[in-house]
Design an enzyme around this catalytic site. Structure first.
Site, mmCIF file in Angstrom:
data_model
loop_
_atom_site.group_PDB
_atom_site.id
_atom_site.type_symbol
_atom_site.label_atom_id
_atom_site.label_comp_id
_atom_site.label_asym_id
_atom_site.label_seq_id
_atom_site.Cartn_x
_atom_site.Cartn_y
_atom_site.Cartn_z
ATOM 1 N N CYS A 2 0.803 -1.119 0.074
ATOM 2 C CA CYS A 2 -0.174 0.211 0.022
ATOM 3 C C CYS A 2 0.803 1.196 0.118
ATOM 4 O O CYS A 2 2.101 1.219 0.501
ATOM 5 C CB CYS A 2 -0.799 -0.117 1.019
ATOM 6 S SG CYS A 2 -1.930 -1.146 1.412
ATOM 7 N N ARG A 27 3.063 0.396 -5.439
ATOM 8 C CA ARG A 27 2.770 -0.289 -4.202
ATOM 9 C C ARG A 27 1.466 -0.960 -3.836
ATOM 10 O O ARG A 27 1.376 -1.556 -3.020
ATOM 11 C CB ARG A 27 2.911 0.816 -2.944
ATOM 12 C CG ARG A 27 4.447 1.417 -3.196
ATOM 13 C CD ARG A 27 4.422 2.500 -2.104
ATOM 14 N NE ARG A 27 4.337 1.914 -0.636
ATOM 15 C CZ ARG A 27 5.446 1.431 0.165
ATOM 16 N NH1 ARG A 27 6.749 1.599 -0.676
ATOM 17 N NH2 ARG A 27 5.650 0.805 1.142
ATOM 18 N N TRP A 74 -3.058 -2.340 -1.584
ATOM 19 C CA TRP A 74 -2.931 -3.676 -1.881
ATOM 20 C C TRP A 74 -3.347 -4.723 -0.922
ATOM 21 O O TRP A 74 -2.913 -4.631 0.091
ATOM 22 C CB TRP A 74 -1.129 -4.036 -2.155
ATOM 23 C CG TRP A 74 -1.082 -5.175 -2.567
ATOM 24 C CD1 TRP A 74 -0.863 -5.582 -4.151
ATOM 25 C CD2 TRP A 74 -0.667 -6.534 -1.844
ATOM 26 N NE1 TRP A 74 -0.479 -6.840 -4.152
ATOM 27 C CE2 TRP A 74 -0.274 -7.564 -3.016
ATOM 28 C CE3 TRP A 74 -0.688 -6.878 -0.706
ATOM 29 C CZ2 TRP A 74 0.090 -8.889 -2.587
ATOM 30 C CZ3 TRP A 74 -0.290 -8.242 -0.283
ATOM 31 C CH2 TRP A 74 0.102 -9.045 -1.161
ATOM 32 N N ASN A 100 -0.447 1.896 6.130
ATOM 33 C CA ASN A 100 0.175 0.886 5.360
ATOM 34 C C ASN A 100 0.799 0.083 6.650
ATOM 35 O O ASN A 100 1.456 0.420 7.605
ATOM 36 C CB ASN A 100 1.250 1.310 4.363
ATOM 37 C CG ASN A 100 2.286 0.564 4.022
ATOM 38 O OD1 ASN A 100 1.899 -0.432 3.609
ATOM 39 N ND2 ASN A 100 3.406 0.982 3.887
ATOM 40 N N GLY A 101 0.598 -1.213 6.444
ATOM 41 C CA GLY A 101 0.990 -2.358 7.376
ATOM 42 C C GLY A 101 0.031 -3.199 7.875
ATOM 43 O O GLY A 101 -0.973 -3.436 7.400
ATOM 44 N N GLU A 478 15.988 -15.875 -12.770
ATOM 45 C CA GLU A 478 15.601 -14.460 -13.087
ATOM 46 C C GLU A 478 14.727 -14.502 -14.194
ATOM 47 O O GLU A 478 13.451 -13.702 -14.341
ATOM 48 C CB GLU A 478 16.634 -13.386 -13.160
ATOM 49 C CG GLU A 478 16.193 -11.914 -13.251
ATOM 50 C CD GLU A 478 15.341 -11.431 -12.314
ATOM 51 O OE1 GLU A 478 14.816 -12.137 -11.322
ATOM 52 O OE2 GLU A 478 14.847 -10.419 -12.610
ATOM 53 N N LYS A 482 10.667 -13.154 -14.215
ATOM 54 C CA LYS A 482 9.958 -11.995 -14.887
ATOM 55 C C LYS A 482 8.919 -12.279 -15.978
ATOM 56 O O LYS A 482 7.966 -11.719 -16.055
ATOM 57 C CB LYS A 482 11.293 -11.301 -15.780
ATOM 58 C CG LYS A 482 11.639 -10.047 -15.894
ATOM 59 C CD LYS A 482 11.987 -9.027 -14.780
ATOM 60 C CE LYS A 482 11.930 -9.446 -13.560
ATOM 61 N NZ LYS A 482 12.342 -8.980 -12.366
ATOM 62 N N GLU A 485 5.772 -13.429 -14.051
ATOM 63 C CA GLU A 485 5.442 -12.071 -13.571
ATOM 64 C C GLU A 485 4.486 -10.993 -14.196
ATOM 65 O O GLU A 485 3.366 -10.747 -13.916
ATOM 66 C CB GLU A 485 6.334 -11.350 -12.847
ATOM 67 C CG GLU A 485 6.184 -10.481 -11.902
ATOM 68 C CD GLU A 485 7.648 -9.766 -11.393
ATOM 69 O OE1 GLU A 485 8.525 -9.858 -11.844
ATOM 70 O OE2 GLU A 485 7.387 -9.061 -10.252
ATOM 71 N N HIS A 501 16.714 -34.638 -14.610
ATOM 72 C CA HIS A 501 16.378 -35.357 -13.111
ATOM 73 C C HIS A 501 14.829 -34.922 -12.912
ATOM 74 O O HIS A 501 14.320 -35.213 -11.812
ATOM 75 C CB HIS A 501 17.200 -34.599 -12.117
ATOM 76 C CG HIS A 501 18.616 -35.032 -12.247
ATOM 77 N ND1 HIS A 501 19.253 -36.398 -12.219
ATOM 78 C CD2 HIS A 501 19.786 -34.159 -12.352
ATOM 79 C CE1 HIS A 501 20.403 -36.390 -12.310
ATOM 80 N NE2 HIS A 501 20.758 -34.920 -12.620
ATOM 81 N N LYS A 598 4.972 -3.752 -5.723
ATOM 82 C CA LYS A 598 6.390 -3.553 -5.741
ATOM 83 C C LYS A 598 7.134 -3.983 -4.596
ATOM 84 O O LYS A 598 8.372 -4.624 -4.455
ATOM 85 C CB LYS A 598 6.840 -2.097 -6.554
ATOM 86 C CG LYS A 598 8.443 -2.167 -6.647
ATOM 87 C CD LYS A 598 8.764 -1.515 -7.645
ATOM 88 C CE LYS A 598 10.159 -1.447 -8.277
ATOM 89 N NZ LYS A 598 10.608 -2.875 -8.877
HETATM 90 O O1 M6R Z 1 12.549 -4.499 -2.843
HETATM 91 P P1 M6R Z 1 13.228 -5.911 -2.813
HETATM 92 O O2 M6R Z 1 14.329 -6.044 -3.707
HETATM 93 O O3 M6R Z 1 13.288 -6.564 -1.343
HETATM 94 O O4 M6R Z 1 11.837 -6.887 -3.521
HETATM 95 C C1 M6R Z 1 11.987 -8.267 -3.416
HETATM 96 C C2 M6R Z 1 10.979 -8.865 -4.221
HETATM 97 O O5 M6R Z 1 9.803 -8.481 -3.952
HETATM 98 C C3 M6R Z 1 11.103 -8.446 -5.845
HETATM 99 O O6 M6R Z 1 12.333 -8.511 -6.324
HETATM 100 C C4 M6R Z 1 10.172 -8.815 -6.583
HETATM 101 O O7 M6R Z 1 10.437 -10.441 -6.778
HETATM 102 C C5 M6R Z 1 9.916 -8.229 -8.037
HETATM 103 N N1 M6R Z 1 8.829 -7.878 -8.276
HETATM 104 C C6 M6R Z 1 10.611 -9.360 -9.265
HETATM 105 O O8 M6R Z 1 10.394 -8.730 -10.463
#
Ligand code: M6R
Length: 603
Positions: A2, A27, A74, A100-101, A478, A482, A485, A501, A598
């Site tokens: 949030c 956020r 969020w 937020n929290g 990675e 991506k 996601e 395996h 994010k």
């Molecule tokens: O802010 P951070 O690097 O700690 O965030 C970690 C993950 O939440 C972040 O890398 C997430 O996996 C991304 N959305 C990937 O693109």
């Protein structure tokens, strides 16, 4: 999760509140709202949906006011409905709150308030806050009532609250980010600096337990117990233009294309004149003598970058491991000879912060590798190394991954020289030459137009697999993260040798296998790719052009030939472009993929 914002000024500030919410949308983006005070009481406007929907409804309503709070959500407690959107109000409507929290004792507080006759209209944990505030207002002035309400809470919070008829915003922080923006004739409060960066770059970071009363002409900061505190202000070096889309359709595209700039920033002035070792102001030679082992803690993309750091340290003979922060529990041995490196773009990821706390409690030495000055990780760890990537707004991490890898390679080299008296490379000058050339090499990758063609060719596949070995493995996982996601397609990354395996059972002519090779020790990876190819899977080589993998591949995502330990970073740019184009062709919400935010500030 949030985003919260407040604007405190004398003239109408609704546009600034809404602009701030748009910049905080990364956020959370499932509902949004504002409350403003305009002398005629508190006006609350909120709805489910994006900030854009809120903007339309605010325009229709004509609501205005100089002092206001806002929120983009969020969901954690309760689905994204109009009722669950913030701001929340109490029984009488004289108090409005954004938060937020997570309020951990919300259920008990709710029962207690219900017994006292309070009625609730949402499923959120937040709604207890305005009710508590209102209850304490019966016997106290607003500041003391707010303080008492906050004392009733257990959990994490960044709160901004207003009381009808008061020209002030009341704020508190515990475990969730909150930063004050100081302009000539107005103040802002926000979860993150980009929310107000176009108006001011002077900031004051709230610490845990801080309470603030912000009026148009004055700020008072104190502890929760009422003791006055001084917090010095800092000037943020980010350029406000960096927080806009700059003519691109998506932040993600802009951030992919600008990563040569962020990489150059991350390298500048950090390599010795001889070009053979790191020269980090934060960590002069000898800083890490005595370190016996290194543990990285991180989540998501940052975990993949951490795996890169691990491999460099292991190559230099330093025992290093990367842990997913959420799995870094009491069973992992850690002591004062351990260096724990928290890798976190935002510096606010709850799982990573919890791991960092655990390391600190065990007397480990801690370093945060982060993008955000003033973030909780930067302030909690013993030391911080900033990756200097500039603001990243797209939910999918792109430029920050490459900047993290560069920062981690410099840090890992420093640690290994200090702790093991050797580095990961026989010829460090060759590595640093290639590092200096990296921004240019990234630009050349952007000139290739193959990613879009490859995205087109494999659109509609059943699944997408990514494989790599050694330093190409973090890039493979990675690439898969991506891809899933932002495209919502099934994608998995595997260590190349693991394919046979088990995962090989998934391989069919409708599952392309993207094979990342670095140009060093790749024979076996080529064989692994062939094992998939003979089962009919299309092989896509992600490699320098003259690499032998191209002989067995059906398609090729080329990268410039460079030091084998940096080829993976260039391959990663190709994979970012592949994900981007695939998501674009599928019409996905690239910058705000479904269900994701994010900065994940809940465990
Ligand atoms: O802010 P951070 O690097 O700690 O965030 C970690 C993950 O939440 C972040 O890398 C997430 O996996 C991304 N959305 C990937 O693109």
């Amino acid at each position: 999760m949030c985003g919260i914002i407040a604007r405190i000024g004398a003239d109408d500030g609704v546009d600034r509140l809404l602009g701030g919410l748009e910049r905080l949308e990364y956020r959370g983006y499932d509902s949004a709202g504002i409350a403003v005070e305009n002398g005629a009481g508190l006006a609350v406007q909120k709805c489910s949906g994006r900030v854009g929907d809120l903007v339309d409804s605010v325009e229709d309503s004509g609501v205005y006011g100089g002092i206001g709070i806002g929120h983009t959500r969020w969901s954690t407690h309760g689905p994204p409905t109009d009722d669950n959107a913030h701001p929340h109000t109490g029984a009488t409507g004289e108090v409005a709150v954004v938060h937020n929290g997570v309020i951990e004792n919300h259920a008990e507080l709710r029962d207690e308030l219900r017994d006292a006759g309070h009625e609730f209209t949402s499923d959120t944990d937040t709604e207890v806050i305005p009710h508590l505030f209102e209850r304490h207002l019966a016997d106290n002035d607003p500041e003391e009532a707010f303080r008492q309400a906050v004392r009733d809470l257990d959990g994490s919070y960044a709160i901004a609250a207003m009381v009808e008829g008061e020209d002030a915003v009341f704020a508190a922080r515990q475990g969730s980010p909150l930063v004050l923006g100081v302009d000539d004739d107005e103040y802002f409060l926000a979860s993150d600096v980009p929310a107000f960066l176009e108006h001011t770059d002077e900031v004051v970071y709230f610490e845990d337990d801080d309470v603030g009363v912000i009026r148009p002409d004055d700020v008072e900061l104190s502890t929760l117990d009422g003791e006055a505190v001084e917090r010095s202000s800092e000037v943020v070096s980010w350029d406000p233009d960096e927080t806009g889309k700059g003519g691109y359709d998506h932040y993600m595209r802009k951030e992919i294309e600008n990563q040569h700039v962020s990489l150059a920033n991350g390298i500048e002035g950090r390599v010795s004149e001889e070009g053979e070792e790191p020269d980090l102001d934060e960590f002069p030679a000898g800083t890490f003598s005595g370190v016996e082992r290194v543990q990285f803690v991180a989540c998501g993309t940052s975990f993949h970058a951490a795996k890169y750091g691990t491999q460099l340290l292991n190559k230099a003979g330093v025992a290093a491991q990367a842990f997913r922060a959420s799995e870094y529990d009491g069973s992992i041995p850690v002591d004062s000879d351990t260096l724990v490196v928290a890798v976190t773009q935002s510096g606010e990821t709850a799982d990573t912060l919890a791991a960092l706390d655990r390391a600190r409690r065990a007397s480990a030495r801690t370093v945060a590798v982060t993008n955000v000055m003033g973030s909780t990780a930067a302030r909690t760890a013993d030391d911080a190394l900033f990756i200097r990537a500039g603001p990243e707004i797209g939910v999918a991490a792109t430029k920050t991954f490459s900047s993290q890898v560069v920062a981690l390679s410099l840090l890992s080299h420093r640690v290994s020289l200090d702790a093991a008296e050797e580095g990961p490379w026989d010829d460090p000058a060759a590595y640093y030459d290639a590092l200096e050339a990296l921004p240019n090499h990234v630009e050349s990758v952007l000139d290739f137009e193959t990613a879009e063609e490859v995205a087109d060719r494999f659109l509609g596949s059943d699944a997408f697999f990514f494989i790599g070995r050694g330093l190409a493995y973090p890039v493979a996982i990675e690439g898969a993260l991506k891809f899933k996601e932002i495209t919502y397609e099934h994608a998995e990354g595997f260590a190349a040798g693991e394919l046979k395996h088990g995962p090989l059972a998934l391989v069919t002519p409708r599952t392309p296998v993207f094979t990342v090779v670095t140009g060093d020790d790749d024979e076996t990876t080529v064989t692994n790719a062939q094992e998939a190819g003979t089962r009919g899977a299309p092989i896509v080589a992600v490699s320098p052009s003259d690499h032998k993998i191209t002989d067995v591949a059906d398609a090729h995502l080329p990268v410039p030939d460079t030091h084998p330990d940096l080829v993976g970073l260039l391959a990663n740019v190709q994979l970012q472009l592949l994900s981007y184009h695939t998501a674009d062709k599928l019409g996905r919400a690239i910058d705000k993929p479904r269900n994701l935010a994010k900065s994940v500030t809940v465990e």
